[in-house]
Design an enzyme around this catalytic site. Structure first.
Site, PDB file in Angstrom:
ATOM      1  N   TRP A  36     -80.785 -56.784   3.481  1.00 36.14           N
ATOM      2  CA  TRP A  36     -79.877 -57.813   4.006  1.00 36.14           C
ATOM      3  C   TRP A  36     -79.723 -58.980   3.026  1.00 36.14           C
ATOM      4  CZ3 TRP A  36     -77.097 -59.465   8.394  1.00 36.14           C
ATOM      5  CH2 TRP A  36     -76.894 -60.845   8.491  1.00 36.14           C
ATOM      6  N   MET A  37     -78.498 -59.506   2.933  1.00 32.93           N
ATOM      7  CA  MET A  37     -78.229 -60.731   2.160  1.00 32.93           C
ATOM      8  C   MET A  37     -77.450 -61.703   3.022  1.00 32.93           C
ATOM      9  SD  MET A  37     -75.379 -60.955  -0.909  1.00 32.93           S
ATOM     10  CE  MET A  37     -76.329 -60.774  -2.398  1.00 32.93           C
ATOM     11  N   ASN A  38     -77.848 -62.997   3.023  1.00 33.21           N
ATOM     12  CA  ASN A  38     -76.908 -64.031   3.454  1.00 33.21           C
ATOM     13  C   ASN A  38     -76.791 -65.090   2.373  1.00 33.21           C
ATOM     14  OD1 ASN A  38     -79.449 -64.436   5.303  1.00 33.21           O
ATOM     15  ND2 ASN A  38     -78.462 -66.391   5.542  1.00 33.21           N
ATOM     16  N   ASP A  39     -76.818 -66.351   2.710  1.00 33.16           N
ATOM     17  CA  ASP A  39     -76.391 -67.430   1.812  1.00 33.16           C
ATOM     18  C   ASP A  39     -76.762 -67.314   0.333  1.00 33.16           C
ATOM     19  OD1 ASP A  39     -76.295 -68.253   4.428  1.00 33.16           O
ATOM     20  OD2 ASP A  39     -77.649 -69.935   4.165  1.00 33.16           O
ATOM     21  N   GLN A  55     -80.482 -65.470   0.283  1.00 32.15           N
ATOM     22  CA  GLN A  55     -81.251 -65.207   1.493  1.00 32.15           C
ATOM     23  C   GLN A  55     -81.352 -63.694   1.639  1.00 32.15           C
ATOM     24  OE1 GLN A  55     -82.450 -67.842   4.206  1.00 32.15           O
ATOM     25  NE2 GLN A  55     -82.821 -68.191   2.031  1.00 32.15           N
ATOM     26  N   PHE A  98     -85.999 -70.361   3.764  1.00 27.33           N
ATOM     27  CA  PHE A  98     -84.567 -70.502   4.019  1.00 27.33           C
ATOM     28  C   PHE A  98     -83.868 -71.083   2.786  1.00 27.33           C
ATOM     29  CE2 PHE A  98     -84.024 -70.506   8.968  1.00 27.33           C
ATOM     30  CZ  PHE A  98     -84.622 -69.267   9.032  1.00 27.33           C
ATOM     31  N   SER A  99     -82.574 -71.358   2.968  1.00 22.88           N
ATOM     32  CA  SER A  99     -81.717 -71.693   1.832  1.00 22.88           C
ATOM     33  C   SER A  99     -82.137 -72.932   1.054  1.00 22.88           C
ATOM     34  CB  SER A  99     -80.280 -71.877   2.325  1.00 22.88           C
ATOM     35  OG  SER A  99     -79.745 -70.614   2.602  1.00 22.88           O
ATOM     36  N   ASP A 168     -81.725 -76.484   4.162  1.00 20.48           N
ATOM     37  CA  ASP A 168     -80.761 -76.153   3.109  1.00 20.48           C
ATOM     38  C   ASP A 168     -80.589 -77.268   2.073  1.00 20.48           C
ATOM     39  OD1 ASP A 168     -80.500 -73.988   4.840  1.00 20.48           O
ATOM     40  OD2 ASP A 168     -78.628 -74.709   5.734  1.00 20.48           O
ATOM     41  N   GLU A 223     -74.661 -76.848   8.254  1.00 20.46           N
ATOM     42  CA  GLU A 223     -75.574 -76.079   7.410  1.00 20.46           C
ATOM     43  C   GLU A 223     -75.097 -76.104   5.961  1.00 20.46           C
ATOM     44  OE1 GLU A 223     -77.578 -72.757  10.116  1.00 20.46           O
ATOM     45  OE2 GLU A 223     -75.559 -72.169   9.566  1.00 20.46           O
TER      46      GLU A 223
HETATM   47  C1  FRU Z   1     -76.800 -70.388   7.017  1.00 16.32           C
HETATM   48  C2  FRU Z   1     -78.259 -70.357   7.421  1.00 16.32           C
HETATM   49  C3  FRU Z   1     -78.986 -71.521   6.802  1.00 16.32           C
HETATM   50  C4  FRU Z   1     -80.400 -71.044   6.739  1.00 16.32           C
HETATM   51  C5  FRU Z   1     -80.230 -69.578   6.444  1.00 16.32           C
HETATM   52  C6  FRU Z   1     -81.264 -68.700   7.068  1.00 16.32           C
HETATM   53  O1  FRU Z   1     -76.174 -69.167   6.950  1.00 16.32           O
HETATM   54  O2  FRU Z   1     -78.366 -70.348   8.817  1.00 16.32           O
HETATM   55  O3  FRU Z   1     -78.823 -72.726   7.486  1.00 16.32           O
HETATM   56  O4  FRU Z   1     -81.119 -71.694   5.733  1.00 16.32           O
HETATM   57  O5  FRU Z   1     -78.953 -69.217   6.921  1.00 16.32           O
HETATM   58  O6  FRU Z   1     -81.198 -67.404   6.577  1.00 16.32           O
END
Ligand code: FRU
Length: 495
Positions: A36-39, A55, A98-99, A168, A223
């Site tokens: 999985w990837m997010n920010d 992330q 987290f970010s 963040d 965020e």
């Molecule tokens: C935004 C967020 C950030 C947090 C991260 C967690 O997409 O919710 O605020 O640091 O993702 O994965």
């Protein structure tokens, strides 16, 4: 010394990423190494390369305990994976890293600041995540967490601010060598605010001011903030949660917000004068920017949205990709975005048609593909009788298609992936109000296997969306209700 948790993640990702064939990933958009990837996190230029952290939950294509994935690039289009940089392995971040962001220290090391998350049992039942800001120092591959972590916690919050929504951090270095960082937070009114901190050396941090307050205008918690100077103004980017729609400008759910205004550096306060969405499509969130050595301000976002995570490929080991790097500027008081110019070098097999007039569905010889860059100039074909609709249909075959349609009488541009093959009842269409006079509009459409990004009127607006239609659906059609006149230039993108 790296922890057992990090060593395991590095071992796992190295072995399992080999099971993903490069044809099953985006070609020039960064995707997760595996899982999985997010920010985007720690977007930086360090040691002669661009670094992107993200992330990351390597073990599953679903969100889980957050690690930081890591990749480097020389042109922001070809990415090479490096071993995961951070794992949740300390008492102050055991439930997630987290970010956050990155800067270079005077001694040449790279400093990362991220949010450490710890779940805390509540008297009222359940758990809440306590969030603090933590540091790690490294050489571009291995990072050591700072022994004095966390460096910012609840005692550094202004009165009434939540220690559960405090995350963040985005750092930058000032010309005098000192550092600033901004952090997203939830004040007593339940919406969002951005806090400003300063530091002489990157390690000791002090609260300076509330840089900006949402006051319930744009969603709730803000965020992933970013803050920088651009073309003589100051720009605050943030991604608000829980938005309500506002005309065609903002939509329900997780959105993106660009505020343009002035910064009173003495007081540490930002006055916004203009607001807009950053991206008007379906999938874009939490962007981060970088100042390139040549002075360009480039932004990359997570090309996904929390509300549409069920839009995904089936039976693959990865989920999550980044947007194209986009060069930012301010024009007529608005944020403009253009695909990074490095992409132009990878355009090949040019096919161009000028002055094509049509009034039904047409196909043009040589125009098809799923990794393409298409420039369109659309005009009315009959000045006396304005057309009703123009559409570009792509990722198309007998069964599937995604479309981009423009209605000049309402000035509405719509991206629609309802027929792209998704079997989930989530948002698949988004309409946006665009600027157009007398039915004229300029579009640049970039496709890369699993996405479309549409740059409207030289970057005045951008619409991004993911699509997971089989790659064999590579048809491109043009449609007109009424008479449309068009110039089209298509390039294959062989990156
Ligand atoms: C935004 C967020 C950030 C947090 C991260 C967690 O997409 O919710 O605020 O640091 O993702 O994965």
């Amino acid at each position: 010394m790296s922890s057992q948790t990090l060593r395991e993640a590095r071992k796992y990702e190295e072995a399992s990423a080999k099971m993903i064939h490069s044809d099953d990933r985006p070609s020039f958009h960064l995707s997760t190494r595996v899982g999985w990837m997010n920010d985007p996190n720690g977007f930086s230029y360090y040691g002669g390369k661009y670094h992107m952290f993200y992330q990351y939950h390597p073990y599953d294509p679903n969100w889980g305990p957050m690690h930081w994935g890591h990749a480097v690039s020389e042109d922001l289009l070809h990415w090479e994976y490096l071993p995961a940089a951070l794992a949740p392995d300390e008492p102050y971040d055991r439930d997630g890293c987290f970010s956050g962001s990155a800067v270079t220290l005077p001694d040449g090391r790279q400093l990362l600041m991220y949010t450490g998350v710890v779940k805390e049992r509540q008297w009222s039942g359940g758990f809440q995540e306590v969030q603090t800001q933590c540091l790690a120092v490294g050489d571009g591959i291995d990072y050591e967490k700072y022994e004095m972590n966390p460096v910012l916690d609840e005692k550094d919050l202004p009165e009434g601010s939540s220690r559960f929504d405090f995350r963040d951090p985005k750092m930058w270095q000032k010309e005098d060598g000192t550092y600033c960082c901004i952090v997203g937070n939830r004040p007593a009114d339940g919406s969002g605010q951005i806090l400003l901190y300063t530091s002489p050396d990157g390690f000791q941090w002090k609260f300076k001011s509330i840089l900006a307050s949402n006051r319930k205008r744009f969603g709730k918690m803000w965020e992933c903030p970013d803050f920088f100077q651009l073309d003589g103004k100051w720009v605050l980017l943030t991604s608000p949660q829980d938005m309500l729609p506002h005309g065609f400008e903002y939509h329900n759910g997780n959105g993106t917000l660009c505020l343009i205004g002035d910064f009173d550096e003495e007081a540490g306060t930002f006055q916004d004068q203009h607001d807009q969405s950053i991206d008007y499509g379906i999938d874009f969130y939490a962007p981060q920017t970088l100042l390139m050595p040549d002075g360009r301000r480039v932004m990359i976002g997570w090309m996904q949205n929390w509300d549409t995570c069920q839009q995904r490929a089936k039976d693959v080991l990865w989920f999550g990709q980044m947007s194209l790097p986009r060069e930012l500027s301010i024009k007529n008081g608005r944020l403009y975005q253009r695909p990074i110019r490095e992409l132009d070098a990878f355009r090949s097999n040019k096919v161009a048609y000028q002055d094509i007039t049509f009034s039904d569905t047409i196909k043009l010889e040589g125009i098809k593909g799923r990794r393409v860059d298409i420039e369109l100039n659309i005009r009315p074909g009959d000045e006396q009788n304005l057309y009703h609709k123009f559409a570009l249909r792509f990722a198309q075959n007998e069964k599937y298609q995604t479309s981009l349609s423009f209605r000049p009488r309402e000035n509405i541009l719509k991206v629609d992936r309802k027929y792209s093959g998704s079997r989930r009842a989530i948002i698949h269409q988004r309409r946006s109000k665009v600027k157009s006079e007398n039915g004229m509009i300029k579009l640049r459409v970039i496709l890369d296997r699993f996405s479309v990004e549409v740059f409207v009127n030289d970057g005045e607006q951008v619409l991004s969306a993911t699509l997971y239609t089989s790659q064999s659906a590579d048809g491109i059609l043009f449609y007109a209700d009424g008479t449309v006149n068009m110039d089209v230039v298509k390039y294959d993108l062989i990156v």
